[in-house]
Design a protein around this motif. Structure first.
Motif, PDB file in Angstrom:
ATOM      1  N   TYR A  18      72.034  22.000  -4.171  1.00 48.68           N
ATOM      2  CA  TYR A  18      71.824  21.738  -5.589  1.00 48.68           C
ATOM      3  C   TYR A  18      71.772  20.248  -5.914  1.00 48.68           C
ATOM      4  CZ  TYR A  18      72.783  26.674  -5.810  1.00 48.68           C
ATOM      5  OH  TYR A  18      72.730  28.024  -5.604  1.00 48.68           O
ATOM      6  N   LYS A  19      71.851  19.406  -4.907  1.00 51.25           N
ATOM      7  CA  LYS A  19      71.787  17.964  -5.119  1.00 51.25           C
ATOM      8  C   LYS A  19      70.363  17.453  -4.936  1.00 51.25           C
ATOM      9  CE  LYS A  19      76.553  17.107  -4.126  1.00 51.25           C
ATOM     10  NZ  LYS A  19      77.518  16.280  -3.459  1.00 51.25           N
ATOM     11  N   PRO A  20      69.977  16.445  -5.699  1.00 47.53           N
ATOM     12  CA  PRO A  20      68.601  15.916  -5.621  1.00 47.53           C
ATOM     13  C   PRO A  20      68.434  14.920  -4.472  1.00 47.53           C
ATOM     14  CG  PRO A  20      69.809  14.776  -7.342  1.00 47.53           C
ATOM     15  CD  PRO A  20      70.735  15.827  -6.781  1.00 47.53           C
ATOM     16  N   TYR A  21      68.200  15.424  -3.274  1.00 46.39           N
ATOM     17  CA  TYR A  21      68.067  14.566  -2.101  1.00 46.39           C
ATOM     18  C   TYR A  21      66.667  13.969  -1.967  1.00 46.39           C
ATOM     19  CZ  TYR A  21      72.548  16.056  -0.207  1.00 46.39           C
ATOM     20  OH  TYR A  21      73.878  16.275  -0.006  1.00 46.39           O
ATOM     21  N   LYS A  22      66.610  12.823  -1.328  1.00 47.56           N
ATOM     22  CA  LYS A  22      65.357  12.176  -0.948  1.00 47.56           C
ATOM     23  C   LYS A  22      65.401  12.014   0.577  1.00 47.56           C
ATOM     24  CE  LYS A  22      65.057   9.550  -5.193  1.00 47.56           C
ATOM     25  NZ  LYS A  22      66.159   8.834  -5.768  1.00 47.56           N
ATOM     26  N   GLU A  23      64.228  11.797   1.183  1.00 42.32           N
ATOM     27  CA  GLU A  23      64.198  11.597   2.631  1.00 42.32           C
ATOM     28  C   GLU A  23      65.090  10.432   3.032  1.00 42.32           C
ATOM     29  OE1 GLU A  23      60.458  11.582   4.650  1.00 42.32           O
ATOM     30  OE2 GLU A  23      59.727  13.270   3.468  1.00 42.32           O
ATOM     31  N   SER A  24      65.794  10.585   4.122  1.00 42.02           N
ATOM     32  CA  SER A  24      66.738   9.642   4.744  1.00 42.02           C
ATOM     33  C   SER A  24      68.089   9.566   4.036  1.00 42.02           C
ATOM     34  CB  SER A  24      66.126   8.244   4.925  1.00 42.02           C
ATOM     35  OG  SER A  24      66.084   7.543   3.700  1.00 42.02           O
ATOM     36  N   ASP A  25      68.313  10.358   2.972  1.00 43.46           N
ATOM     37  CA  ASP A  25      69.628  10.404   2.325  1.00 43.46           C
ATOM     38  C   ASP A  25      70.637  11.066   3.262  1.00 43.46           C
ATOM     39  OD1 ASP A  25      68.751   9.258  -0.017  1.00 43.46           O
ATOM     40  OD2 ASP A  25      68.796  11.117  -1.192  1.00 43.46           O
ATOM     41  N   PRO A  26      71.879  10.571   3.296  1.00 43.40           N
ATOM     42  CA  PRO A  26      72.906  11.240   4.089  1.00 43.40           C
ATOM     43  C   PRO A  26      73.398  12.500   3.372  1.00 43.40           C
ATOM     44  CG  PRO A  26      73.841   9.363   2.943  1.00 43.40           C
ATOM     45  CD  PRO A  26      72.361   9.350   2.676  1.00 43.40           C
ATOM     46  N   VAL A  27      73.773  13.521   4.143  1.00 43.62           N
ATOM     47  CA  VAL A  27      74.358  14.740   3.599  1.00 43.62           C
ATOM     48  C   VAL A  27      75.838  14.683   3.952  1.00 43.62           C
ATOM     49  CG1 VAL A  27      74.357  17.257   3.671  1.00 43.62           C
ATOM     50  CG2 VAL A  27      72.198  16.007   3.888  1.00 43.62           C
ATOM     51  N   LYS A  33      84.160  12.908   2.675  1.00 39.78           N
ATOM     52  CA  LYS A  33      82.712  12.677   2.601  1.00 39.78           C
ATOM     53  C   LYS A  33      82.132  12.346   3.973  1.00 39.78           C
ATOM     54  CE  LYS A  33      82.278  13.653  -1.657  1.00 39.78           C
ATOM     55  NZ  LYS A  33      81.731  14.950  -1.969  1.00 39.78           N
ATOM     56  N   ASP A  34      82.479  13.193   4.943  1.00 36.50           N
ATOM     57  CA  ASP A  34      81.944  13.048   6.296  1.00 36.50           C
ATOM     58  C   ASP A  34      80.446  13.333   6.289  1.00 36.50           C
ATOM     59  OD1 ASP A  34      84.502  12.581   7.419  1.00 36.50           O
ATOM     60  OD2 ASP A  34      84.890  14.738   7.455  1.00 36.50           O
ATOM     61  N   ILE A  35      79.684  12.509   6.967  1.00 38.61           N
ATOM     62  CA  ILE A  35      78.240  12.699   7.062  1.00 38.61           C
ATOM     63  C   ILE A  35      77.943  13.740   8.134  1.00 38.61           C
ATOM     64  CG2 ILE A  35      76.038  11.607   7.641  1.00 38.61           C
ATOM     65  CD1 ILE A  35      77.170   8.999   6.501  1.00 38.61           C
ATOM     66  N   VAL A  36      77.231  14.807   7.746  1.00 36.95           N
ATOM     67  CA  VAL A  36      76.862  15.855   8.707  1.00 36.95           C
ATOM     68  C   VAL A  36      75.424  15.692   9.174  1.00 36.95           C
ATOM     69  CG1 VAL A  36      78.549  17.532   7.894  1.00 36.95           C
ATOM     70  CG2 VAL A  36      76.276  17.488   6.876  1.00 36.95           C
ATOM     71  N   GLY A  37      74.667  14.826   8.522  1.00 31.60           N
ATOM     72  CA  GLY A  37      73.284  14.592   8.914  1.00 31.60           C
ATOM     73  C   GLY A  37      72.535  13.834   7.838  1.00 31.60           C
ATOM     74  N   TYR A  38      71.233  13.672   8.067  1.00 34.79           N
ATOM     75  CA  TYR A  38      70.371  12.955   7.137  1.00 34.79           C
ATOM     76  C   TYR A  38      69.137  13.807   6.842  1.00 34.79           C
ATOM     77  CZ  TYR A  38      73.212   8.915   8.263  1.00 34.79           C
ATOM     78  OH  TYR A  38      74.265   8.054   8.421  1.00 34.79           O
ATOM     79  N   VAL A  39      68.640  13.728   5.619  1.00 36.74           N
ATOM     80  CA  VAL A  39      67.445  14.465   5.239  1.00 36.74           C
ATOM     81  C   VAL A  39      66.247  13.832   5.943  1.00 36.74           C
ATOM     82  CG1 VAL A  39      65.943  15.155   3.333  1.00 36.74           C
ATOM     83  CG2 VAL A  39      68.421  15.054   2.992  1.00 36.74           C
ATOM     84  N   SER A  40      65.548  14.625   6.767  1.00 36.97           N
ATOM     85  CA  SER A  40      64.388  14.088   7.474  1.00 36.97           C
ATOM     86  C   SER A  40      63.081  14.597   6.886  1.00 36.97           C
ATOM     87  CB  SER A  40      64.450  14.423   8.964  1.00 36.97           C
ATOM     88  OG  SER A  40      64.357  15.813   9.162  1.00 36.97           O
ATOM     89  N   GLN A  41      63.142  15.718   6.153  1.00 40.06           N
ATOM     90  CA  GLN A  41      61.930  16.273   5.573  1.00 40.06           C
ATOM     91  C   GLN A  41      62.297  17.135   4.375  1.00 40.06           C
ATOM     92  OE1 GLN A  41      59.700  18.537   8.413  1.00 40.06           O
ATOM     93  NE2 GLN A  41      58.167  19.165   6.944  1.00 40.06           N
ATOM     94  N   ILE A  42      61.459  17.087   3.341  1.00 36.24           N
ATOM     95  CA  ILE A  42      61.633  17.936   2.167  1.00 36.24           C
ATOM     96  C   ILE A  42      60.400  18.818   2.057  1.00 36.24           C
ATOM     97  CG2 ILE A  42      61.885  18.007  -0.334  1.00 36.24           C
ATOM     98  CD1 ILE A  42      63.215  15.222  -0.106  1.00 36.24           C
ATOM     99  N   ASN A  43      60.619  20.128   2.024  1.00 37.53           N
ATOM    100  CA  ASN A  43      59.527  21.087   1.867  1.00 37.53           C
ATOM    101  C   ASN A  43      59.574  21.615   0.437  1.00 37.53           C
ATOM    102  OD1 ASN A  43      58.806  20.989   4.671  1.00 37.53           O
ATOM    103  ND2 ASN A  43      60.633  22.195   5.071  1.00 37.53           N
ATOM    104  N   ASP A  44      58.548  21.304  -0.346  1.00 36.01           N
ATOM    105  CA  ASP A  44      58.499  21.685  -1.757  1.00 36.01           C
ATOM    106  C   ASP A  44      57.251  22.535  -1.974  1.00 36.01           C
ATOM    107  OD1 ASP A  44      59.275  21.778  -4.376  1.00 36.01           O
ATOM    108  OD2 ASP A  44      58.852  19.686  -4.815  1.00 36.01           O
TER     109      ASP A  44
END
Length: 55
Positions: A18-27, A33-44
């Motif tokens: 439900y968060k508005p992520y952009k490519e390369s944003d940390p999750v 607030k441990d980083i589990v990964g980074y957004v590499s692609q958004i499919n819309d």
């Protein structure tokens, strides 16, 4: 092999959709607030479906 997550961490990961992520944003999850990964692609899709590829 992937990392094992607790039920609480899995729930926190599910809430991230439900968060508005952009490519390369940390999750991030948890109180620390441990980083589990980074957004590499958004499919819309035109149907309204949206998904994120996390690496």
């Amino acid at each position: 092999m992937g990392k094992s997550y607790t039920d609480e961490q899995r729930e926190d990961i599910a809430k991230q959709e439900y968060k508005p992520y952009k490519e390369s944003d940390p999750v991030k999850i948890g109180k620390e607030k441990d980083i589990v990964g980074y957004v590499s692609q958004i499919n819309d899709k035109s149907t309204g479906e949206q998904s994120f590829v996390i690496y």
